[in-house]
Design a protein around this motif. Structure first.
Motif, PDB file in Angstrom:
ATOM      1  N   TYR A 120      29.608  35.420  43.505  1.00 47.04           N
ATOM      2  CA  TYR A 120      30.748  35.850  42.683  1.00 47.04           C
ATOM      3  C   TYR A 120      30.207  36.897  41.721  1.00 47.04           C
TER       4      TYR A 120
ATOM      5  N   LYS B 206      35.104  40.183  38.058  1.00 46.43           N
ATOM      6  CA  LYS B 206      36.269  39.322  37.847  1.00 46.43           C
ATOM      7  C   LYS B 206      37.410  40.094  37.198  1.00 46.43           C
TER       8      LYS B 206
ATOM      9  N   SER C  59      33.696  29.067  32.459  1.00 49.36           N
ATOM     10  CA  SER C  59      32.710  29.879  33.185  1.00 49.36           C
ATOM     11  C   SER C  59      33.060  29.810  34.664  1.00 49.36           C
TER      12      SER C  59
ATOM     13  N   SER D 172      31.541  30.225  37.581  1.00 49.21           N
ATOM     14  CA  SER D 172      30.743  29.466  38.547  1.00 49.21           C
ATOM     15  C   SER D 172      30.838  27.952  38.305  1.00 49.21           C
TER      16      SER D 172
HETATM   17  C1  DP6 Z   1      25.214  35.818  39.767  1.00 51.59           C
HETATM   18  O1  DP6 Z   1      29.805  32.135  36.300  1.00 51.59           O
HETATM   19  O2  DP6 Z   1      27.903  32.927  34.854  1.00 51.59           O
HETATM   20  O3  DP6 Z   1      25.403  33.498  39.290  1.00 51.59           O
HETATM   21  O4  DP6 Z   1      32.458  33.545  34.714  1.00 51.59           O
HETATM   22  O5  DP6 Z   1      31.370  35.072  33.078  1.00 51.59           O
HETATM   23  O6  DP6 Z   1      30.764  32.621  33.096  1.00 51.59           O
HETATM   24  P1  DP6 Z   1      31.224  33.835  33.907  1.00 51.59           P
HETATM   25  O7  DP6 Z   1      30.047  34.211  34.914  1.00 51.59           O
HETATM   26  P2  DP6 Z   1      29.061  33.266  35.707  1.00 51.59           P
HETATM   27  O8  DP6 Z   1      28.580  34.270  36.864  1.00 51.59           O
HETATM   28  C2  DP6 Z   1      27.749  33.828  37.876  1.00 51.59           C
HETATM   29  C3  DP6 Z   1      27.193  34.953  38.621  1.00 51.59           C
HETATM   30  C4  DP6 Z   1      26.158  34.625  39.663  1.00 51.59           C
HETATM   31  C5  DP6 Z   1      26.772  34.435  41.035  1.00 51.59           C
HETATM   32  C6  DP6 Z   1      27.486  33.140  41.296  1.00 51.59           C
HETATM   33  O9  DP6 Z   1      27.166  32.097  40.709  1.00 51.59           O
HETATM   34  O10 DP6 Z   1      28.373  33.176  42.171  1.00 51.59           O
END
Ligand code: DP6
Length: 336
Positions: free
Chosen positions: A18, A21, A143, A145
């Motif tokens: 992910y 967003k 968050s 993830s």
């Molecule tokens: C690279 O869930 O930390 O780990 O929604 O802003 O809290 P927010 O972001 P976050 O992003 C995770 C990014 C990643 C890829 C993933 O876990 O899918």
């Protein structure tokens, strides 16, 4: 004595990432993750007597008040107060700990917001059959993830046309998992403990207007569909191809964004090359993925544990700061 509600929520490692967003914590593409077992946050929510009419909240991490994270939690609680009636009835005192060392660069927002949402829901008296789906929906708002940490095994978050139950608002568990993947191992190589120079929030934001954004989102959505087939059929070769491409694509997005930044360190590349050579030499299905940081997650079948551990210690032990051993997890647990 004040009532309290405690949950242990695991972290997860994304197999399909992910990254990017839209407003309201809606992902730009779907993602698939594996829930971890040993890396978790434990959050205790204590309900105290309210002194004012507004929301009252304190957040302690390792017994010390953490005002900056507390502010993020307060924003989350204020925005979502209608879902958590308890926040208007009591003062909220959170006590949280992580099972993994503080300075490892392992993302804790997923496990922390997972446990926070779970404790707020339980304190609000929710226990319906949709409980974990609700917790997934609400933790996502803290968050992104975090929403994938609500189930054991593997989770899918984001709408994939081939999978009608999938959607952007909450994650769903991956039901069809071949025995090859029902319990695999993840050794997290701590390449560098220093705090990241660019936060994930900034990284997500930089996907808006990124020259390769559309291609990247299409690639990730295709990978999610493919990954669900791979998990169902037990195809290690294709699993390896997808997760390594995903890890490198994530970092390629950082390197080609407006700020053109780099989170990999020389030790990251060194580990990747060693892992690929070891796989070629031994035929063992060992592969890597990366978070938004320099550390390397090494994934491999449980049956190869002894050989892979010997390899990691011998070939990489001297060039890294530590190894955390983890595996496919069972999902959140309420501590009674
Ligand atoms: C690279 O869930 O930390 O780990 O929604 O802003 O809290 P927010 O972001 P976050 O992003 C995770 C990014 C990643 C890829 C993933 O876990 O899918």
């Amino acid at each position: 004595m004040n009532q309290s509600f405690t949950w242990r929520c695991p972290s997860n490692i994304a197999l399909v990432k992910y990254w990017g967003k839209k407003n309201g914590q809606i992902p730009c593409n779907a993602s698939v993750s594996m829930t971890l077992q040993n890396a978790f946050s434990e959050v205790s929510l204590e309900l105290a007597e309210k002194k004012t009419s507004g929301i009252e909240l304190q957040y302690f991490f390792d017994n010390e008040e953490n005002r900056s994270f507390g502010q993020r939690v307060l924003d989350f609680v204020e925005r979502n107060a209608t879902h958590f009636p308890v926040v208007n009835q009591h003062a909220l005192i959170f006590h949280s700990t992580n099972s993994f060392p503080h300075s490892t660069g392992i993302a804790s927002s997923a496990s922390a917001f997972g446990a926070i949402a779970l404790s707020l829901l339980t304190a609000s008296g929710e226990n319906n059959p949709d409980f974990f789906r609700r917790a997934s929906f609400l933790s996502r708002l803290g968050s992104g993830s975090a929403c994938r940490s609500m189930y054991g095994g593997y989770a899918l978050w984001g709408a994939v046309p081939e999978h009608p139950a999938s959607n952007d608002a909450y994650a769903i568990p991956v039901a069809n998992v071949h025995e090859n993947f029902s319990s695999i191992l993840d050794a997290i190589l701590i390449v560098d403990r220093s705090p990241k120079k660019v936060s994930s929030s900034r990284g997500h934001a930089m996907m808006a207007g990124h020259p390769y954004a559309t291609t990247r989102f299409d690639q990730a959505n295709r990978h999610c569909d493919r990954m669900l087939q791979v998990l169902a059929t037990g195809d290690w070769e294709e699993f390896i191809r997808i997760i390594e491409q995903e890890a490198l694509a994530l970092h390629a997005m950082m390197m080609t964004s407006g700020e053109a930044y780099l989170l990999m360190k020389p030790g990251t590349i060194h580990a990747i090359e060693k892992i690929r050579n070891f796989r070629k030499d031994t035929g063992i299905s060992v592969c890597f993925t990366l978070d938004a940081g320099p550390n390397v997650h090494v994934l491999y079948p449980s049956a190869d544990e002894v050989r892979v551990h010997a390899f990691l210690t011998k070939e990489l032990g001297d060039s890294i700061e530590g190894i955390i051993y983890d595996k496919t997890g069972k999902g959140p647990e309420q501590i009674l």
